[in-house]
Write a protein that holds these residues in place. Structure first.
Motif, mmCIF file in Angstrom:
data_model
loop_
_atom_site.group_PDB
_atom_site.id
_atom_site.type_symbol
_atom_site.label_atom_id
_atom_site.label_comp_id
_atom_site.label_asym_id
_atom_site.label_seq_id
_atom_site.Cartn_x
_atom_site.Cartn_y
_atom_site.Cartn_z
ATOM 1 N N UNK A 1 6.558 -33.544 27.582
ATOM 2 C CA UNK A 1 7.645 -32.602 27.317
ATOM 3 C C UNK A 1 7.652 -31.477 28.355
ATOM 4 N N UNK A 2 6.475 -30.952 28.666
ATOM 5 C CA UNK A 2 6.380 -29.887 29.669
ATOM 6 C C UNK A 2 6.807 -30.421 31.040
ATOM 7 N N UNK A 3 6.401 -31.633 31.369
ATOM 8 C CA UNK A 3 6.771 -32.236 32.647
ATOM 9 C C UNK A 3 8.276 -32.465 32.744
ATOM 10 N N UNK A 4 8.890 -32.954 31.660
ATOM 11 C CA UNK A 4 10.328 -33.238 31.660
ATOM 12 C C UNK A 4 11.190 -31.980 31.657
ATOM 13 N N UNK A 5 10.692 -30.900 31.060
ATOM 14 C CA UNK A 5 11.533 -29.729 30.822
ATOM 15 C C UNK A 5 11.190 -28.500 31.650
ATOM 16 N N UNK A 6 10.231 -28.629 32.548
ATOM 17 C CA UNK A 6 9.911 -27.523 33.447
ATOM 18 C C UNK A 6 9.624 -28.083 34.837
ATOM 19 N N UNK A 7 9.489 -27.177 35.781
ATOM 20 C CA UNK A 7 9.073 -27.566 37.135
ATOM 21 C C UNK A 7 7.622 -27.169 37.378
ATOM 22 N N UNK A 8 6.893 -26.880 36.309
ATOM 23 C CA UNK A 8 5.489 -26.487 36.433
ATOM 24 C C UNK A 8 4.628 -27.694 36.781
ATOM 25 N N UNK B 1 10.411 -19.382 38.125
ATOM 26 C CA UNK B 1 9.635 -20.262 39.002
ATOM 27 C C UNK B 1 9.241 -19.596 40.315
ATOM 28 N N UNK B 2 9.730 -18.394 40.568
ATOM 29 C CA UNK B 2 9.251 -17.646 41.719
ATOM 30 C C UNK B 2 7.861 -17.084 41.442
ATOM 31 N N UNK B 3 7.538 -16.896 40.177
ATOM 32 C CA UNK B 3 6.252 -16.320 39.771
ATOM 33 C C UNK B 3 5.305 -17.388 39.239
ATOM 34 N N UNK B 4 5.834 -18.291 38.418
ATOM 35 C CA UNK B 4 5.012 -19.282 37.723
ATOM 36 C C UNK B 4 5.148 -20.656 38.366
ATOM 37 N N UNK B 5 3.996 -21.250 38.683
ATOM 38 C CA UNK B 5 3.993 -22.555 39.344
ATOM 39 C C UNK B 5 3.174 -23.604 38.587
ATOM 40 N N UNK B 6 2.146 -23.157 37.831
ATOM 41 C CA UNK B 6 1.201 -24.121 37.259
ATOM 42 C C UNK B 6 0.926 -23.859 35.779
ATOM 43 N N UNK B 7 0.504 -24.922 35.112
ATOM 44 C CA UNK B 7 0.088 -24.828 33.716
ATOM 45 C C UNK B 7 -1.135 -25.725 33.527
ATOM 46 N N UNK B 8 -2.080 -25.229 32.756
ATOM 47 C CA UNK B 8 -3.251 -26.007 32.372
ATOM 48 C C UNK B 8 -3.108 -26.332 30.889
ATOM 49 N N UNK B 9 -3.003 -27.621 30.572
ATOM 50 C CA UNK B 9 -2.903 -28.050 29.179
ATOM 51 C C UNK B 9 -4.221 -28.724 28.807
ATOM 52 N N UNK C 1 -4.724 -21.597 36.138
ATOM 53 C CA UNK C 1 -3.285 -21.825 36.208
ATOM 54 C C UNK C 1 -2.555 -20.555 35.800
ATOM 55 N N UNK C 2 -1.265 -20.534 36.037
ATOM 56 C CA UNK C 2 -0.452 -19.395 35.626
ATOM 57 C C UNK C 2 -0.333 -19.324 34.105
ATOM 58 N N UNK C 3 -0.263 -20.493 33.464
ATOM 59 C CA UNK C 3 -0.240 -20.600 32.002
ATOM 60 C C UNK C 3 -1.408 -21.464 31.556
ATOM 61 N N UNK C 4 -2.017 -21.105 30.436
ATOM 62 C CA UNK C 4 -3.021 -21.951 29.794
ATOM 63 C C UNK C 4 -2.532 -22.260 28.395
ATOM 64 N N UNK C 5 -2.623 -23.528 28.017
ATOM 65 C CA UNK C 5 -2.208 -23.965 26.691
ATOM 66 C C UNK C 5 -3.356 -24.778 26.118
ATOM 67 N N UNK C 6 -3.949 -24.261 25.052
ATOM 68 C CA UNK C 6 -5.073 -24.960 24.429
ATOM 69 C C UNK C 6 -4.966 -24.817 22.919
ATOM 70 N N UNK C 7 -5.758 -25.565 22.217
ATOM 71 C CA UNK C 7 -5.724 -25.467 20.770
ATOM 72 C C UNK C 7 -6.443 -26.617 20.116
ATOM 73 N N UNK C 8 -6.094 -26.831 18.860
ATOM 74 C CA UNK C 8 -6.725 -27.896 18.085
ATOM 75 C C UNK C 8 -5.812 -28.312 16.941
#
Length: 170
Positions: free
Chosen positions: A66-73, A33-41, A80-87
């Protein structure tokens, strides 16, 4: 005797602040969490041949929760620091067990999700993979009677698999 105990306590006091203290998480995440702060879902549209429209919202809600409950992102739109996309690429029913009368006694509902995970800080962690999960139900039941519950259960399993493969950095 007191001086030996005092020396040991002094040494321990000096070592602990500068030493390496392992950090354990119970959800399997390996996020610094010193490096990663955000995620785009992004949205996960349904691209399967057979479509059950509520599935998209069920899956997306479960993933974000799930991401909200299990991370501080922080979940953000855009960069964002992470991108999560798909279909959602698969939604299928198949007979499983055959009875003495040659009719199926159980039916399997399988859902497949294709995920593209991008770690914008460390591209070596990027992932492009499909995940599948299923549930079986009695063929004496109509799919319309069990569909919502099965989709919720399967979405929970898929999200767990996806989380472990991405944020868990297994």
């Amino acid at each position: 005797m007191k001086s030996i105990v005092g020396h040991i306590l002094l040494i321990l006091a000096l070592l602990v602040p500068g030493g390496c203290i392992p950090r354990y998480t119970f959800n399997g995440s390996a996020i610094n969490y010193d490096i990663y702060k955000t995620v785009n879902i992004s949205q996960f549209p349904i691209r399967a041949a057979l479509v059950y429209p509520p599935l998209q919202q069920t899956f997306e809600n479960e993933l974000q929760d799930y991401v909200t409950r299990n991370t501080r992102l922080n979940i953000v739109d855009g960069n964002a620091d992470f991108d999560l996309r798909g279909e959602i690429t698969g939604y299928s029913l198949s007979p499983q067990a055959v009875g003495t009368d040659a009719y199926a006694t159980e039916t399997r509902l399988t859902i497949t999700v294709h995920v593209v995970y991008t770690d914008n800080k460390n591209p070596a962690n990027n992932l492009d993979q499909s995940f599948s999960a299923y549930r079986q139900f009695s063929s004496s039941l109509m799919i319309t009677d069990v569909q919502d519950e099965l989709c919720q259960q399967i979405s929970e399993e898929l999200v767990n698999l996806i989380f472990n493969a991405t944020f868990g950095n297994w």
